[in-house]
Design an enzyme around this catalytic site. Structure first.
Site, PDB file in Angstrom:
ATOM      1  N   ILE A   1       0.883  -1.163   0.000  1.00 35.18           N
ATOM      2  CA  ILE A   1       0.000   0.000   0.000  1.00 35.18           C
ATOM      3  C   ILE A   1       0.925   1.218   0.000  1.00 35.18           C
ATOM      4  CG2 ILE A   1      -0.168  -0.185   2.525  1.00 35.18           C
ATOM      5  CD1 ILE A   1      -2.825   1.206   2.425  1.00 35.18           C
ATOM      6  N   SER A   2       0.679   2.162  -0.886  1.00 37.13           N
ATOM      7  CA  SER A   2       1.572   3.316  -1.043  1.00 37.13           C
ATOM      8  C   SER A   2       1.618   4.178   0.212  1.00 37.13           C
ATOM      9  CB  SER A   2       1.125   4.183  -2.223  1.00 37.13           C
ATOM     10  OG  SER A   2       1.278   3.500  -3.442  1.00 37.13           O
TER      11      SER A   2
END
Length: 243
Positions: free
Chosen positions: A86-87
């Site tokens: 997840i960024s």
């Protein structure tokens, strides 16, 4: 006596439930405080107040695995399994700002991951907009669906597909967000972008650049580099490895 034992048992269960509810409420309050601190730290990356408010409304802790809960509000990428991440929140915010998302936009996202990025974009396009997010890893697609449903996002559709080809079924799109690095900008994605539309995509292998792509009303394409980034690779026909 049996009846009294039954009453005591019911009371004990009720107290346990009340205790659990209290813990949940306390956790949500603590997460809200941490989220506020996180968003305050994003002001050095993003100036669009609408983006910052959207980030403030999305509970990131609901979009990360249990083993990453403690780091949910740290500004860093987090593992979500299957070799994916997840960024970092600042990257999510920057991409949303570059896209200039607005009420009513129809958006294609390549790489649903845990659903977090789609949730933030959902806040920005509002009830009249819609996010179509494509994920090739089935367990992650299911994870994203679950997270988005539990968080109450109804204007997001998770599609189990390989995103390197985009998703022609709902094209053309006002905006396209690509959350995996491609060797180049796939022509098929350009074709699925509306005239006047914007796409953001990381391009490159080890040394990647975030590219803003604008298609004008005549169909002419303009590209602008927005900085160096690191994303997981795109897999598929227009990615680094075909499947």
């Amino acid at each position: 006596m049996p009846e009294r034992r039954g009453i005591v048992l019911v009371n004990a269960v009720s107290e346990k439930d009340l205790g659990e509810d209290k813990r949940k409420r306390e956790k949500e309050k603590e997460c809200e405080k941490l989220r506020k601190l996180l968003v305050e730290g994003l002001e050095g990356f993003v100036i669009d107040e609408k983006v910052l408010q959207a980030m403030l409304r999305v509970p990131r802790h609901r979009f990360v695995p249990e083993y990453e809960q403690r780091a949910a509000y740290v500004d860093m990428p987090l593992e979500i399994g299957h070799g994916q991440t997840i960024s970092a929140p600042h990257m999510v915010a920057m991409m949303c700002e570059i896209l200039e998302l607005a009420e009513g936009h129809k958006v294609l996202e390549i790489g649903a991951g845990s659903g977090y990025n789609a949730a933030v974009m959902s806040e920005l396009v509002g009830k009249t907009g819609h996010i179509y997010t494509v994920e090739r890893v089935e367990p992650l697609a299911n994870f994203a669906k679950k997270n988005l449903k539990e968080a109450g996002y109804k204007n997001v559709t998770v599609l189990l597909e390989n995103g390197s080809m985009g998703y022609p079924g709902y094209a053309p799109y006002d905006r396209i967000a690509v959350t995996c690095a491609a060797p180049n900008i796939p022509e098929t994605l350009l074709e699925q972008l509306k005239p006047g539309g914007i796409m953001v995509i990381p391009v490159g292998s080890y040394s990647q650049e975030l590219i803003r792509v604008k298609k004008d009303s005549t169909g002419k394409i303009y590209r602008k580099k927005k900085g160096d980034v690191i994303f997981v690779p795109m897999i598929g026909k227009h990615g680094f490895r075909r499947i």
